[in-house]
Design an enzyme around this catalytic site. Structure first.
Site, PDB file in Angstrom:
ATOM      1  N   TRP A   1       6.563  -4.295   5.261  1.00  0.00           N
ATOM      2  CA  TRP A   1       6.166  -2.898   5.234  1.00  0.00           C
ATOM      3  C   TRP A   1       6.202  -2.338   3.821  1.00  0.00           C
ATOM      4  CZ3 TRP A   1       4.605  -2.181   9.982  1.00  0.00           C
ATOM      5  CH2 TRP A   1       5.342  -2.638  11.075  1.00  0.00           C
TER       6      TRP A   1
ATOM      7  N   HIS B   1       9.989   0.582   5.819  1.00  0.00           N
ATOM      8  CA  HIS B   1      11.360   0.080   5.638  1.00  0.00           C
ATOM      9  C   HIS B   1      12.391   1.193   5.764  1.00  0.00           C
ATOM     10  CE1 HIS B   1      10.759  -4.130   4.888  1.00  0.00           C
ATOM     11  NE2 HIS B   1       9.789  -3.870   4.043  1.00  0.00           N
TER      12      HIS B   1
ATOM     13  N   ASP C   1      12.236  -5.612  -2.012  1.00  0.00           N
ATOM     14  CA  ASP C   1      10.893  -5.611  -2.608  1.00  0.00           C
ATOM     15  C   ASP C   1      10.948  -5.346  -4.105  1.00  0.00           C
ATOM     16  OD1 ASP C   1       9.231  -6.300  -0.508  1.00  0.00           O
ATOM     17  OD2 ASP C   1       9.108  -4.249   0.245  1.00  0.00           O
TER      18      ASP C   1
ATOM     19  N   ARG D   1      11.787  -8.876  -5.929  1.00  0.00           N
ATOM     20  CA  ARG D   1      11.060 -10.135  -5.712  1.00  0.00           C
ATOM     21  C   ARG D   1      10.174 -10.569  -6.874  1.00  0.00           C
ATOM     22  NH1 ARG D   1       6.504  -7.817  -2.197  1.00  0.00           N
ATOM     23  NH2 ARG D   1       5.730  -9.926  -2.102  1.00  0.00           N
TER      24      ARG D   1
ATOM     25  N   HIS E   1      10.014 -13.027   2.627  1.00  0.00           N
ATOM     26  CA  HIS E   1       9.550 -11.809   3.310  1.00  0.00           C
ATOM     27  C   HIS E   1       8.607 -12.078   4.478  1.00  0.00           C
ATOM     28  CE1 HIS E   1      10.960  -8.920   0.095  1.00  0.00           C
ATOM     29  NE2 HIS E   1      11.088 -10.090  -0.507  1.00  0.00           N
TER      30      HIS E   1
ATOM     31  N   HIS F   1      16.289  -5.383   5.105  1.00  0.00           N
ATOM     32  CA  HIS F   1      14.875  -5.484   4.732  1.00  0.00           C
ATOM     33  C   HIS F   1      14.115  -6.484   5.608  1.00  0.00           C
ATOM     34  CE1 HIS F   1      11.529  -5.062   1.868  1.00  0.00           C
ATOM     35  NE2 HIS F   1      11.297  -6.337   2.134  1.00  0.00           N
TER      36      HIS F   1
ATOM     37  N   ASP G   1      10.522  -6.515   7.814  1.00  0.00           N
ATOM     38  CA  ASP G   1       9.322  -7.315   7.535  1.00  0.00           C
ATOM     39  C   ASP G   1       8.930  -8.211   8.713  1.00  0.00           C
ATOM     40  OD1 ASP G   1       8.557  -6.384   5.067  1.00  0.00           O
ATOM     41  OD2 ASP G   1       9.591  -7.928   3.915  1.00  0.00           O
TER      42      ASP G   1
ATOM     43  N   HIS H   1       3.023 -10.268   8.357  1.00  0.00           N
ATOM     44  CA  HIS H   1       4.108 -11.051   7.755  1.00  0.00           C
ATOM     45  C   HIS H   1       4.425 -12.252   8.644  1.00  0.00           C
ATOM     46  CE1 HIS H   1       5.801  -8.612   4.280  1.00  0.00           C
ATOM     47  NE2 HIS H   1       4.704  -7.964   4.666  1.00  0.00           N
TER      48      HIS H   1
ATOM     49  N   HIS I   1      -3.747  -6.495   4.256  1.00  0.00           N
ATOM     50  CA  HIS I   1      -2.282  -6.511   4.301  1.00  0.00           C
ATOM     51  C   HIS I   1      -1.715  -5.128   3.987  1.00  0.00           C
ATOM     52  CE1 HIS I   1       1.557  -8.700   4.325  1.00  0.00           C
ATOM     53  NE2 HIS I   1       1.919  -7.696   3.551  1.00  0.00           N
TER      54      HIS I   1
ATOM     55  N   ASP J   1       0.766  -2.808   6.046  1.00  0.00           N
ATOM     56  CA  ASP J   1       2.062  -2.469   5.441  1.00  0.00           C
ATOM     57  C   ASP J   1       2.247  -0.950   5.380  1.00  0.00           C
ATOM     58  OD1 ASP J   1       3.413  -4.829   4.880  1.00  0.00           O
ATOM     59  OD2 ASP J   1       2.811  -4.921   2.780  1.00  0.00           O
TER      60      ASP J   1
HETATM   61  N1  DCM Z   1       2.655 -11.783   1.994  1.00  0.00           N
HETATM   62  C1  DCM Z   1       2.599 -12.298   3.276  1.00  0.00           C
HETATM   63  N2  DCM Z   1       2.186 -13.562   3.479  1.00  0.00           N
HETATM   64  C2  DCM Z   1       1.808 -14.317   2.440  1.00  0.00           C
HETATM   65  C3  DCM Z   1       1.837 -13.807   1.127  1.00  0.00           C
HETATM   66  C4  DCM Z   1       2.263 -12.519   0.938  1.00  0.00           C
HETATM   67  O1  DCM Z   1       2.957 -11.611   4.224  1.00  0.00           O
HETATM   68  N3  DCM Z   1       1.433 -15.572   2.654  1.00  0.00           N
HETATM   69  C5  DCM Z   1       3.087 -10.395   1.818  1.00  0.00           C
HETATM   70  C6  DCM Z   1       4.245 -10.154   0.926  1.00  0.00           C
HETATM   71  C7  DCM Z   1       3.948  -8.753   0.426  1.00  0.00           C
HETATM   72  C8  DCM Z   1       2.463  -8.693   0.358  1.00  0.00           C
HETATM   73  O2  DCM Z   1       1.999  -9.715   1.258  1.00  0.00           O
HETATM   74  O3  DCM Z   1       4.364  -7.781   1.382  1.00  0.00           O
HETATM   75  C9  DCM Z   1       1.903  -8.903  -1.014  1.00  0.00           C
HETATM   76  O4  DCM Z   1       2.370 -10.125  -1.471  1.00  0.00           O
HETATM   77  P1  DCM Z   1       2.079 -10.618  -2.941  1.00  0.00           P
HETATM   78  O5  DCM Z   1       2.321  -9.441  -3.792  1.00  0.00           O
HETATM   79  O6  DCM Z   1       3.092 -11.728  -3.114  1.00  0.00           O
HETATM   80  O7  DCM Z   1       0.685 -11.082  -2.914  1.00  0.00           O
HETATM   81 ZN    ZN Z   2       3.794  -6.717   3.387  1.00  0.00          ZN
HETATM   82 ZN    ZN Z   3       9.317  -7.290   2.033  1.00  0.00          ZN
END
Ligand code: DCM
Ligand code: ZN
Ligand code: ZN
Ligand code: DCM
Ligand code: DCM
Length: 271
Positions: A1, A6, A45, A48, A60, A116, A120, A126, A149, A153
């Site tokens: 999220w 969150h 978040d 990371r 996540h 957290h 998620d 996710h 996404h 989120d």
């Molecule tokens: N994310 C996900 N699945 C993935 C890659 C990323 O759920 N395979 C999520 C993590 C973050 C968002 O997507 O909430 C953006 O990730 P990033 O900034 O790593 O691209």
């Molecule tokens: Zn996300």
């Molecule tokens: Zn997260």
């Protein structure tokens, strides 16, 4: 999220935890205010992408290698990355919170991760591999471009509560209070017991997988009902939002209610 999701789940959890749990986590997190859970809910978040926190990046989510909308499923052995996923991250940090041999700062940090990751785990994308959990799918939201996404989120939740008119913590608290009423004496009351049926603190992997499967099923029914290709470039702020809004509402409610019950079991184990 995003932060709204969150913070809302954490406020909701603080509404339902026992007095003992409240005292345990206020002490651990060194915060005696009403936002003792909410104020740490987005912390994971913020670390990371730091050098220190890079190892937590894959914690996540879990990339379900299924085939929506034809088939939705999650398999821990198949889908959890070598570097970890939300399922074993929740299990590992839950163990750390109750490990009294660890220093206080580490148990507090583990608690922030637990708060957290329960959140998620309840976001459908996710629990899906397709297009990096929807990050690579371009869509429209009220005329502006986003990736799918981000829509799941943040955008759906923000529109559901009527827009971001106010301070983030105030908006989240207001939404959490409304959801608490729906759970205690409202539309979610008949199902709230079922929400806790898979919750077994002694078996965090199975618990998290049950929540993940339930959430991943929503990818087939509400995220990609016509498949991932069909959604690209589509405007999602209209009919799509009408179907997705109630899904987001229920997932945030489930996450907050389950987080409260999970923290209760942690606090019981810890005493
Ligand atoms: N994310 C996900 N699945 C993935 C890659 C990323 O759920 N395979 C999520 C993590 C973050 C968002 O997507 O909430 C953006 O990730 P990033 O900034 O790593 O691209
Ligand atoms: Zn996300
Ligand atoms: Zn997260
Ligand atoms: N925080 C808060 N109230 C303050 C100061 C900070 O709620 N007056 C929140 C913001 C952070 C969290 O506490 O998300 C933990 O902060 P830190 O990680 O900097 O200790
Ligand atoms: N914040 C706030 N009210 C709180 C807790 C935090 O306004 N009760 C603010 C402090 C930061 C922002 O929210 O400006 C994000 O805090 P953090 O990411 O450190 O939680």
């Amino acid at each position: 999220w995003g932060s709204l999701g969150h913070i809302t789940t954490a406020y909701l959890a603080s509404h339902f935890v026992s007095n003992t749990t409240e005292a345990v986590f206020k002490e651990l997190l060194k915060n005696d205010n009403a936002d003792y859970l909410a104020s740490v809910a987005s912390w994971a978040d913020s670390v990371r992408y730091t050098k220190w926190g890079r190892f937590t990046k894959t914690f996540h989510f879990i990339d379900a290698h299924d085939d929506p909308p034809r088939s939705c499923n999650v398999d821990f052995e198949r889908d959890c990355k070598e570097t970890g996923c939300v399922i074993n991250a929740l299990a590992n940090y839950t163990e750390q919170v109750v490990d009294t041999a660890l220093p206080d700062w580490q148990r507090a940090q583990a608690a922030k991760f637990v708060i957290h990751f329960v959140g998620d785990l309840h976001q459908p994308l996710h629990n899906e591999d397709v297009a990096l959990g929807g990050n690579r799918l371009h869509v429209l939201w009220d005329g502006r471009g986003y990736n799918l996404h981000h829509v799941w989120d943040s955008s759906i939740a923000e529109k559901w509560i009527g827009g971001l008119h106010g301070k983030p913590y105030d908006l989240a608290l207001k939404w959490a209070n409304q959801l608490a009423v729906e759970i205690t004496d409202g539309k979610f009351t008949p199902e709230k017991e079922v929400w806790l049926k898979d919750l077994d603190y002694k078996d965090p992997i199975s618990t998290a997988m049950a929540w993940s499967r339930e959430c991943n099923a929503l990818v087939c029914t509400h995220v990609f009902p016509e498949g991932p290709k069909a959604i690209v470039g589509q405007e999602l702020g209209g009919d799509y939002f009408k179907a997705a809004g109630p899904v987001i509402e229920k997932q945030v409610a489930r996450a907050g209610y389950r987080m409260g019950a999970w923290l209760d079991q942690i606090a019981d184990a810890y005493l």
